[in-house]
Design a protein around this motif. Structure first.
Motif, short mmCIF file in Angstrom:
data_model
loop_
_atom_site.label_atom_id
_atom_site.label_comp_id
_atom_site.label_asym_id
_atom_site.label_seq_id
_atom_site.Cartn_x
_atom_site.Cartn_y
_atom_site.Cartn_z
N LEU A 32 0.82 -1.15 -0.06
CA LEU A 32 0.03 0.04 0.14
C LEU A 32 0.90 1.31 0.13
O LEU A 32 0.48 2.35 -0.40
CB LEU A 32 -0.82 -0.03 1.23
CG LEU A 32 -1.86 -1.04 1.27
CD1 LEU A 32 -2.74 -0.97 2.71
CD2 LEU A 32 -2.98 -1.17 0.25
N LEU A 41 -5.70 6.89 -4.66
CA LEU A 41 -6.59 7.21 -3.90
C LEU A 41 -7.07 8.75 -3.80
O LEU A 41 -6.24 9.64 -3.99
CB LEU A 41 -6.13 6.57 -2.25
CG LEU A 41 -6.00 5.38 -1.73
CD1 LEU A 41 -5.03 5.25 -0.68
CD2 LEU A 41 -7.24 4.62 -1.64
N PRO A 42 -8.30 8.88 -3.62
CA PRO A 42 -8.78 10.29 -3.66
C PRO A 42 -8.26 11.01 -2.21
O PRO A 42 -7.60 10.16 -1.31
CB PRO A 42 -10.31 10.36 -3.32
CG PRO A 42 -10.44 8.72 -2.86
CD PRO A 42 -9.47 7.72 -3.20
N ASP A 43 -8.15 12.30 -2.09
CA ASP A 43 -7.75 13.01 -0.64
C ASP A 43 -8.78 12.54 0.58
O ASP A 43 -9.82 13.26 0.59
CB ASP A 43 -7.70 14.41 -0.92
CG ASP A 43 -7.42 15.18 0.43
OD1 ASP A 43 -6.83 14.45 1.16
OD2 ASP A 43 -7.43 16.36 0.41
N ASN A 44 -8.48 11.67 1.14
CA ASN A 44 -9.14 11.25 2.22
C ASN A 44 -7.94 10.84 3.39
O ASN A 44 -7.00 10.73 3.26
CB ASN A 44 -10.10 10.02 1.98
CG ASN A 44 -9.40 8.75 1.37
OD1 ASN A 44 -8.40 8.43 1.68
ND2 ASN A 44 -10.33 7.98 0.58
N ALA A 45 -8.86 10.31 4.46
CA ALA A 45 -7.81 9.85 5.54
C ALA A 45 -7.02 8.68 5.45
O ALA A 45 -5.98 8.82 5.90
CB ALA A 45 -8.91 9.62 6.94
N LEU A 46 -7.39 7.68 4.43
CA LEU A 46 -6.69 6.66 3.95
C LEU A 46 -5.43 7.18 3.59
O LEU A 46 -4.21 6.67 3.74
CB LEU A 46 -7.49 5.49 3.45
CG LEU A 46 -6.54 4.57 2.99
CD1 LEU A 46 -6.10 3.60 4.10
CD2 LEU A 46 -7.69 3.46 2.21
N ARG A 48 -3.88 9.96 3.40
CA ARG A 48 -3.40 10.81 4.38
C ARG A 48 -2.37 9.89 5.06
O ARG A 48 -1.13 10.15 5.53
CB ARG A 48 -4.02 11.77 5.13
CG ARG A 48 -3.56 12.77 6.11
CD ARG A 48 -4.35 13.79 6.62
NE ARG A 48 -4.24 14.05 7.82
CZ ARG A 48 -4.85 14.72 8.65
NH1 ARG A 48 -6.09 15.12 7.98
NH2 ARG A 48 -4.85 15.18 9.76
N LEU A 49 -2.94 8.83 5.67
CA LEU A 49 -2.34 7.79 6.48
C LEU A 49 -1.13 7.22 6.06
O LEU A 49 -0.09 7.21 6.44
CB LEU A 49 -3.39 6.95 7.25
CG LEU A 49 -2.68 5.68 8.10
CD1 LEU A 49 -2.00 6.32 9.34
CD2 LEU A 49 -3.88 4.75 8.44
N LEU A 50 -1.45 6.73 4.67
CA LEU A 50 -0.46 5.88 4.05
C LEU A 50 0.80 6.91 3.70
O LEU A 50 1.89 6.42 3.62
CB LEU A 50 -0.93 5.24 2.62
CG LEU A 50 -2.10 4.35 2.69
CD1 LEU A 50 -2.70 3.94 1.41
CD2 LEU A 50 -1.53 3.18 3.75
N ASP A 52 1.66 9.36 5.68
CA ASP A 52 2.36 9.48 6.92
C ASP A 52 3.17 8.15 7.08
O ASP A 52 4.42 8.27 7.58
CB ASP A 52 1.54 9.33 7.91
CG ASP A 52 0.97 10.83 8.05
OD1 ASP A 52 1.11 11.98 7.17
OD2 ASP A 52 -0.28 11.07 9.01
N LEU A 53 2.70 6.87 6.98
CA LEU A 53 3.49 5.72 7.16
C LEU A 53 4.56 5.77 6.25
O LEU A 53 5.87 5.21 6.67
CB LEU A 53 2.63 4.68 6.70
CG LEU A 53 1.42 4.54 7.80
CD1 LEU A 53 0.61 3.36 7.62
CD2 LEU A 53 2.03 4.38 9.24
#
Lengths: 79, 413
Positions: A32, A41-46, A48-50, A52-53
């Motif tokens: 991922l 992915l669209p601009d969503n929390a997922l 953003r998290l990826l 960050d990771l």
């Protein structure tokens, strides 16, 4: 777990563009974290998290070890 | 079964943990009293009333002993930094000169070779410009407790005379917002009677840089608000999910919400960001106002003495405390959980929930969380949302996400 994923990246086991069998959450997360997966992915929390990771992994690689040397998150401080 | 007996904090058959992850966060109760009287507070209004015997403020001798112990412990464990969180009661009741003195003593006693990340959790009512200057001077990261828009916040976060504290808290947020380097975020206790989206939108509108929603402290013996039997707790998931959906879709425009981020990280095989969810071990220890060393302070919602260890910074080092049952249980991670949790497919994400929420007077801590059904619905719905988006992006869905999403819909309420 960050240690394991980051160590694998350090060792070069998972090269960019290869697709390892998805057996564990850690392996899945590696897939991922590829740039093209995140970009799809669209601009969503997922997303953003990826992102960050992915940065966490790069930081871990920079300091050569994840668990003991990454800046401690504010994990258990109430903030 | 009696408190502290084998099988109370963790299964009697669990091996002693060899987890040597040292304590990182030292939570100092520098003031034992509060100028608010919130009825849900675990310090004053639940099972443990030990605050009445505590001195009002942490004396310099206690701070010196704590600092010395922290420094020794960090050095023995090869740590170059620790986190010290000022807590209470209301820590600002100490006054500015005392807080300066405490911080200076700690820095001197811990030693210049160990970096201290200071944090502080406040109810916000006493914050003014001079306090914010002090936070900035000492680089103290501040969290503020706020439960939503004024009419919601003022239901519970009240002064002794019953009046609400929202006006003062809003002013504090405005001051802190102007100093982003020291403003951590807001803690918001869930109130089922409020409108979740209204609460979330309000917190976003006042510009808090991060949010965490806390489930009210309770357990199988002292049930949380609105819960009469375990199944009722699902209401807490139904309250949180509309916020999750709104936050999730907002992407980079939304402030981080740690509980949601932690669940998403755990679904991806990463570690949690909070102590209340996830199977990883907890590295927090508490120093009470009188120097007593205690386990997680919210255990005070379980029974009198639940957080006590019998040790004090005046006599004992932090190594000694590691093996006490309450802290040993936290170091066991999944090994501390009862059979029902161990058999459950959600356990690698929820970790059994928060330790204090697992308590019952007949079985100790060998229960699922009183919020078990809520955690399952929350985790499953979040997994479902993540799985949907990954599939749409043509990315393989990790097996943990697929498994836990199976029985849920993205906003299953």
């Amino acid at each position: 777990m960050e240690t394991k994923a980051a160590s694998r990246m350090l060792a070069g086991d998972v090269a960019e563009g290869q697709c390892p069998a998805v057996q564990s959450p850690e392996d899945a997360a590696d897939e991922l974290l590829r740039e093209r997966s995140i970009a799809a992915l669209p601009d969503n929390a997922l997303r953003r998290l990826l992102e960050d990771l992915r940065t966490e992994n790069v930081d871990a690689r920079t300091v050569r070890l994840a668990r003991n040397h990454t800046k401690h998150t504010k994990k258990y401080s109430r903030w | 079964m009696t408190p502290g007996a084998a099988g109370w904090w963790y299964p009697a058959t669990s091996p002693v943990s060899n987890d040597r992850r040292p304590f990182h966060t030292f939570l100092l109760k520098i003031a034992s009293r509060c100028n608010l009287d919130c009825p849900y507070c675990y310090v004053y209004h639940l099972a443990d009333q030990s605050w009445q015997k505590q001195p009002r403020f942490m004396e310099p001798a206690i701070v010196r002993a704590a600092g010395l112990r922290i420094g020794e412990y960090a050095r023995q464990n090869g740590k170059s930094s620790v986190s010290v969180v000022y807590h209470g009661g209301e820590p600002l009741l100490t006054g500015q000169s005392r807080l300066r003195e405490i911080s200076d003593i700690l820095r001197a006693q811990v030693g210049s070779d160990i970096e201290i990340d200071f944090g502080l959790q406040t109810n916000g009512t006493l914050v003014d410009e001079s306090w914010v200057d002090l936070f900035e001077e000492y680089n103290i990261n501040v969290g503020i407790s706020i439960d939503g828009p004024p009419r919601r916040h003022d239901r519970f976060r009240i002064y002794v005379d019953g009046s609400g504290s929202s006006r003062a808290v809003e002013a504090a947020v405005a001051l802190l917002r102007a100093r982003p380097s020291i403003f951590g975020g807001a803690l918001c206790v869930v109130d089922l009677e409020s409108d979740p989206v209204e609460v979330y939108d309000y917190l976003v509108s006042i510009g808090v840089p991060g949010i965490d929603f806390l489930l009210p402290d309770g357990n199988h013996t002292h049930l949380p608000p609105g819960v009469h039997q375990r199944a009722d707790a699902v209401k807490y998931a139904d309250w949180l999910l509309p916020i999750f959906e709104r936050w999730y879709q907002a992407g980079s425009a939304a402030p981080p919400i740690r509980t949601f981020m932690s669940i998403m990280r755990l679904l991806l095989g990463r570690e949690s960001l909070v102590e209340s969810i996830g199977p990883s071990t907890v590295d927090l220890v508490v120093v009470e106002t009188n120097g007593d060393i205690e386990a997680v302070d919210t255990l005070k919602c379980c029974y009198a003495g639940a957080a006590a260890t019998g040790f004090s910074v005046l006599r004992d080092d932090f190594h000694t405390v590691e093996s006490t049952p309450a802290l040993q249980a936290l170091r066991l991670g999944l090994g501390a959980l009862g059979d029902e949790c161990i058999r459950c497919k959600y356990v690698r994400v929820c970790g059994g929930g928060y330790q204090p929420h697992r308590y019952s007077e007949d079985r100790g801590f060998l229960n699922p969380s009183i919020y078990c059904v809520a955690l399952q619905r929350l985790i499953g719905s979040i997994a479902c949302r993540m799985g949907q988006d990954l599939r749409a992006a043509g990315v393989t869905v990790p097996s943990r996400i697929a498994d836990l999403a199976a029985d849920h819909s993205p906003s299953s309420s």
